[in-house]
Design an enzyme around this catalytic site. Structure first.
Site, PDB file in Angstrom:
ATOM      1  N   ASP A   1     -16.221 -18.073  24.592  1.00 47.94           N
ATOM      2  CA  ASP A   1     -14.911 -17.887  25.895  1.00 47.94           C
ATOM      3  C   ASP A   1     -14.543 -19.246  26.439  1.00 47.94           C
ATOM      4  OD1 ASP A   1     -13.872 -16.533  28.099  1.00 47.94           O
ATOM      5  OD2 ASP A   1     -14.826 -14.783  27.151  1.00 47.94           O
TER       6      ASP A   1
ATOM      7  N   HIS B   1      -9.227 -18.498  24.770  1.00 48.60           N
ATOM      8  CA  HIS B   1      -8.473 -18.834  25.214  1.00 48.60           C
ATOM      9  C   HIS B   1      -8.997 -20.102  25.635  1.00 48.60           C
ATOM     10  CE1 HIS B   1     -10.451 -17.694  28.943  1.00 48.60           C
ATOM     11  NE2 HIS B   1     -10.565 -16.180  28.468  1.00 48.60           N
TER      12      HIS B   1
ATOM     13  N   SER C   1     -10.159 -12.550  29.578  1.00 57.52           N
ATOM     14  CA  SER C   1     -10.726 -11.937  28.394  1.00 57.52           C
ATOM     15  C   SER C   1     -10.929 -10.481  28.257  1.00 57.52           C
ATOM     16  CB  SER C   1     -11.847 -12.437  28.776  1.00 57.52           C
ATOM     17  OG  SER C   1     -12.383 -13.643  28.902  1.00 57.52           O
TER      18      SER C   1
ATOM     19  N   HIS D   1     -19.164  -7.013  29.674  1.00 58.92           N
ATOM     20  CA  HIS D   1     -18.523  -7.462  29.896  1.00 58.92           C
ATOM     21  C   HIS D   1     -17.130  -7.582  28.598  1.00 58.92           C
ATOM     22  CE1 HIS D   1     -17.089 -11.716  31.968  1.00 58.92           C
ATOM     23  NE2 HIS D   1     -17.781 -10.507  33.659  1.00 58.92           N
TER      24      HIS D   1
HETATM   25 ZN   LIG Z   1     -12.317 -16.968  32.638  1.00 56.54          ZN
END
Ligand SMILES: [Zn+2]
Length: 444
Positions: free
Chosen positions: A51, A322, A94, A145
Site C-alpha cells: 500500500d 497508489h 485506498s 481495513h
Molecule cells: Zn493512505
C-alpha cells in the site's frame, strides 16, 4: 531493458519507434524470455499489494537493501505503470483504489465494493469462489481495513468496520483471513469495541472458521484442506516491522501459512496479501518505517515467488494501490537509504518516549536511530508544531530521502508480474485493467 531482445526490435527501439502495437509485441517478446510459458490460464493468483508503494520506494529500497536486488528486480518482474485515479478524484484513497483492483470498476473515494451509483460490485473473490477456488486475505493492518475489505465487502463508508467484519465471516467464498483487528470482532465486555454487542469470533467458529490468536497458534496449526481460518493477532493493527515481535506473526509467516492452506484446493486459489503499513510510513514521511515494512513485504513476495516457480500454474501480481508521500531520493556518500538500517523505531514510537519538555529528546533519537543530531536539528524538532513530522523529515534527509506530501499523490505506480498471463500487465494501464488481467488469467 529486458535481455535477449531480437536484433530488429532493439534497433527499432534505438531509433525511437513509438507505434503502440509494435511496443506491445516488444513487451510480450521480452516477457516470454523471462517467464515460463504455461499458456494464459493461471490455476492460482497471488496478488501482493504494497500500500502506497511507487517508484520512489522501489529506488530507495534498492539502495537500502545493499546486498542483492529486491526479489521483484532479481526476477525481472517489472511490467508497466498503472494510473490510479478514482471516479471522483485525481488522487485516490485506498477504498476506491482497492475497489478498482478487486472489481474492475472505479468508485468514489471512501466507498468499498460499490459503484458511485450505489450498486454492489462483484469482486475477484466472488468470481474465484464461483469457479470453485479458495480465497484468502492477509494484511498487517486490521483485516477490516480498506484494501482487504475491498475484496469481500460492500459498504458506503470504509470505516464501517463492524459491518465489514459481519460481511467477511458470512461471505460464502472466504476461506482465510489473517491480520489485526480483534477488537472489531468482540463486544466491550470481552475487550472489543463492537457497538452491536456481537461476538463475531464465536459466530465465525459457528460458520466453520478455526480461530487463531497468536503467532504460536499460527506456527503450530497444521493447515487442513477442509478448514477455514480467522487469524486476528492484535487488537488493532499489527506492530511496525522493527525487530522481533514474539507475539505477532510476520507478514511472511502469515503468507506462508496462507499458501500452505489454500494450495491444498483442487481447483486453485486467489490470495491477496497487503503490506498495509508502507502507506502509513508514507503519510508520516517516516523513511525508516517505509524501508523496514517494504523489507517485511519483500519476504512475502519472495515466498510467493518460490511457490509460483515450483508450481508453474500461479500468476503473481504486485502493485501498490497508489503512491503515498511523493518520495524522492538524492543519495550521496554521506546520505544514503542504507543509513536507515540501524533505526529501531518509528518516529511516532520515538516521540512517545520523549517527555513534554523535550529534556530527553537527544538521548531518545540518538539511541533509536544511531544517527547524530545537530543543535539546530534538535531545536527544529522542539519548536515544530508537529515534532514527529520534523523528526521524520530530518531522519529522511540523513538517508538522502525527501517527501513532497503527507498524503497520497496522483503519480502512476509500477506493476510487477510473473507467471501465466503476466503480459496482460505490460505498458501504461489503468488500475481497473489489473482486475481484468487477473480475471482473464484465473477464471475461464
Ligand atoms: Zn493512505
Amino acid at each position: 531493458m529486458k535481455k535477449n531482445l531480437p536484433v530488429l526490435v532493439t534497433t527499432a527501439l534505438v531509433v525511437g519507434l513509438t507505434v503502440s502495437p509494435f511496443q506491445k509485441a516488444v513487451a510480450s517478446d521480452a516477457g516470454e524470455s523471462t517467464t515460463p510459458d504455461h499458456g494464459s490460464h493461471a490455476k492460482n493468483v497471488i496478488f501482493l499489494i504494497p500500500d502506497g508503494f511507487s517508484t520512489g520506494y522501489a529506488d530507495s529500497y534498492r539502495h537500502f537493501k545493499q546486498e542483492g536486488l529486491p526479489v521483484w528486480e532479481e526476477k525481472d518482474m517489472l511490467r508497466g505503470m498503472v494510473a490510479t485515479h478514482s471516479a471522483d478524484s485525481k488522487i485516490t484513497d485506498s477504498a476506491a483504489a482497492g475497489t478498482a483492483l478487486a472489481t474492475g470498476t472505479k468508485t468514489n473515494n471512501g466507498m468499498l465494493g460499490i459503484s458511485p451509483e450505489g450498486e454492489d460490485l462483484e469482486t475477484i473473490v466472488d468470481l474465484a469462489g464461483q469457479a470453485g477456488k479458495k480465497n484468502g486475505l492477509v494484511a498487517t493492518s486490521t483485516i477490516n481495513h480498506a484494501t482487504p475489505a475491498a475484496f469481500a465487502a460492500s459498504v458506503e463508508g470504509r470505516s464501517d468496520y463492524e459491518e465489514i467484519a459481519n460481511q467477511f465471516i458470512n461471505h460464502e467464498s472466504i476461506d482465510l483471513l489473517l491480520g489485526g483487528g480483534r477488537e472489531q470482532y468482540l463486544p466491550p465486555e470481552e475487550g472489543g469495541i463492537r457497538e452491536d454487542g456481537a461476538n463475531l469470533i464465536t459466530e465465525a467458529e459457528e460458520q466453520g472458521f478455526t480461530y487463531l490468536e497468536t503467532k504460536r497458534d499460527l506456527l503450530h496449526e497444521e493447515a487442513k484442506d477442509d478448514a477455514k481460518y480467522l487469524g486476528l493477532f492484535a487488537d488493532d493493527e499489527l506492530m511496525p516491522s522493527f525487530g522481533i515481535n514474539t507475539i505477532e506473526p510476520s507478514l511472511g509467516q502469515m503468507t506462508s501459512f496462507a499458501i500452505d492452506h489454500l494450495s491444498q484446493a483442487d481447483e486453485g486459489f486467489f490470495l491477496m496479501v497487503e503490506g498495509s503499513q508502507i502507506d502509513w510510513a508514507g503519510h508520516d514521511n517516516d523513511a525508516a518505517y517505509a524501508m523496514k515494512d517494504t523489507e517485511a513485504f519483500e519476504e512475502a513476495v519472495a515466498l510467493s515467488m518460490d511457490f509460483a516457480e515450483k508450481d508453474g500454474e500461479t500468476l503473481i501480481v504486485m502493485v501498490g494501490d497508489h503512491d503515498t508521500g511523493g518520495l524522492s531520493i538524492q543519495p550521496d556518500d554521506d546520505y544514503n537509504p542504507a543509513n536507515l538500517h540501524n533505526v529501531k523505531a518509528t518516529g511516532e514510537q520515538m516521540m512517545q518516549k520523549v517527555d513534554h519538555s523535550f529534556s530527553n529528546l537527544e538521548e531518545v533519537v540518538t539511541e533509536n536511530t544511531s544517527m547524530s543530531f545537530t543543535e539546530d536539528e534538535l531545536t527544529t524538532i522542539k519548536e515544530s508544531d508537529d515534532p514527529k513530522l520534523a523528526l521524520n523529515t530530518i531522519v529522511s534527509e540523513k538517508a538522502g530521502m525527501a517527501w513532497t506530501s503527507t498524503d497520497h499523490t496522483a503519480i502512476d505506480v509500477p506493476i510487477y508480474a510473473y507467471g501465466p498471463h503476466a503480459e496482460a500487465f505490460n505498458g501504461n494501464i489503468d488500475n481497473t485493467d489489473v482486475f481484468k488481467g487477473i480475471k482473464e488469467a484465473l477464471i475461464n
